[in-house]
Motif scaffolding. Structure first.
Motif, PDB file in Angstrom:
ATOM      1  N   UNK A  91       0.662  -1.263   0.037  1.00 41.55           N
ATOM      2  CA  UNK A  91       0.055   0.057   0.134  1.00 41.55           C
ATOM      3  C   UNK A  91       0.875   1.339  -0.075  1.00 41.55           C
ATOM      4  N   UNK A  92       2.066   1.196   0.713  1.00 36.51           N
ATOM      5  CA  UNK A  92       3.109   2.312   0.543  1.00 36.51           C
ATOM      6  C   UNK A  92       3.476   2.943  -1.074  1.00 36.51           C
ATOM      7  N   UNK A  93       3.637   1.611  -1.829  1.00 36.24           N
ATOM      8  CA  UNK A  93       4.104   1.762  -3.006  1.00 36.24           C
ATOM      9  C   UNK A  93       2.818   2.323  -3.741  1.00 36.24           C
ATOM     10  N   UNK A  98       0.751   7.483  -6.321  1.00 38.30           N
ATOM     11  CA  UNK A  98      -0.356   8.524  -6.637  1.00 38.30           C
ATOM     12  C   UNK A  98       0.365   9.731  -5.825  1.00 38.30           C
ATOM     13  N   UNK A  99       1.040   9.788  -4.976  1.00 43.04           N
ATOM     14  CA  UNK A  99       1.785  11.267  -4.489  1.00 43.04           C
ATOM     15  C   UNK A  99       2.657  11.853  -5.624  1.00 43.04           C
ATOM     16  N   UNK A 100       3.425  10.889  -6.313  1.00 44.22           N
ATOM     17  CA  UNK A 100       4.344  11.178  -7.411  1.00 44.22           C
ATOM     18  C   UNK A 100       3.616  11.967  -8.419  1.00 44.22           C
ATOM     19  N   UNK A 106       0.799  18.989  -9.957  1.00 43.32           N
ATOM     20  CA  UNK A 106       1.153  20.438  -9.333  1.00 43.32           C
ATOM     21  C   UNK A 106       2.082  21.205  -9.878  1.00 43.32           C
ATOM     22  N   UNK A 107       3.136  20.490 -10.244  1.00 47.02           N
ATOM     23  CA  UNK A 107       4.450  20.961 -11.052  1.00 47.02           C
ATOM     24  C   UNK A 107       3.805  21.633 -12.481  1.00 47.02           C
ATOM     25  N   UNK A 108       2.883  20.721 -13.286  1.00 45.49           N
ATOM     26  CA  UNK A 108       2.591  21.070 -14.480  1.00 45.49           C
ATOM     27  C   UNK A 108       1.474  22.350 -14.313  1.00 45.49           C
ATOM     28  N   UNK A 109       0.822  22.312 -13.026  1.00 47.65           N
ATOM     29  CA  UNK A 109      -0.189  23.560 -13.058  1.00 47.65           C
ATOM     30  C   UNK A 109       0.577  24.762 -12.625  1.00 47.65           C
ATOM     31  N   UNK A 110       1.869  24.664 -11.839  1.00 45.68           N
ATOM     32  CA  UNK A 110       2.445  25.819 -11.579  1.00 45.68           C
ATOM     33  C   UNK A 110       3.157  26.424 -13.037  1.00 45.68           C
ATOM     34  N   UNK A 111       3.561  25.497 -13.807  1.00 45.59           N
ATOM     35  CA  UNK A 111       4.369  25.891 -14.936  1.00 45.59           C
ATOM     36  C   UNK A 111       3.083  26.521 -15.982  1.00 45.59           C
ATOM     37  N   UNK A 112       1.891  26.120 -15.953  1.00 44.17           N
ATOM     38  CA  UNK A 112       0.913  26.765 -16.479  1.00 44.17           C
ATOM     39  C   UNK A 112       0.684  27.914 -16.004  1.00 44.17           C
ATOM     40  N   UNK A 113       0.518  28.142 -14.709  1.00 47.70           N
ATOM     41  CA  UNK A 113       0.579  29.728 -14.099  1.00 47.70           C
ATOM     42  C   UNK A 113       1.474  30.307 -14.420  1.00 47.70           C
ATOM     43  N   UNK A 114       2.846  30.025 -14.405  1.00 49.31           N
ATOM     44  CA  UNK A 114       3.801  30.957 -14.759  1.00 49.31           C
ATOM     45  C   UNK A 114       3.764  31.285 -16.082  1.00 49.31           C
TER      46      UNK A 114
END
Length: 118
Positions: A91-93, A98-100, A106-114
């Motif tokens: 379950x940790x895997x 999912x967290x990755x 979130x990284x893609x979203x920040x790039x779009x915002x920038x």
């Protein structure tokens, strides 16, 4: 069939450990083997109650006992704990993946915002 057997073992062990006093016994034994008398003292229960809990834990393969003179010394059964650990690790895997994905989103979203000047 092996996987089903392991799953049944895990389910049985989790069911047995889920009882609060048996959970406390497992917690005590993670620090090392203990005689029944020490477990009785630590839990503040009667010896017959503790013996009943230990019997159920032993039947599920969670603990094992050795006899030293007139005492029974209990310890966690390493293979049983390894099976539980492996099951939880699965379950940790899942959560790690999912967290990755969330981090990538979130990284893609920040790039779009920038890029949009936000």
């Amino acid at each position: 069939m092996y996987v089903l057997g392991v799953a049944n073992n895990v389910q049985q062990r989790l069911t047995v450990i889920s009882e609060p006093n048996r959970f406390r016994i497992v917690e005590l034994l993670k620090d090392g083997p203990r005689p029944v008398g020490e477990i009785v003292d630590a839990l503040g229960l009667g010896q017959p109650q503790v013996s009943r809990h230990l019997r159920l834990l032993a039947e599920a393969g969670v603990v094992e006992a050795t006899k030293r003179a007139q005492q029974r010394i209990y310890r966690l059964h390493p293979e049983a704990m390894r099976e539980l650990s492996d099951w939880v690790r699965g379950f940790a895997v899942l959560w790690s993946e999912r967290m990755d994905r969330l981090g990538s989103f979130l990284d893609d979203d920040r790039v779009r915002d920038d890029q949009n000047g936000a």
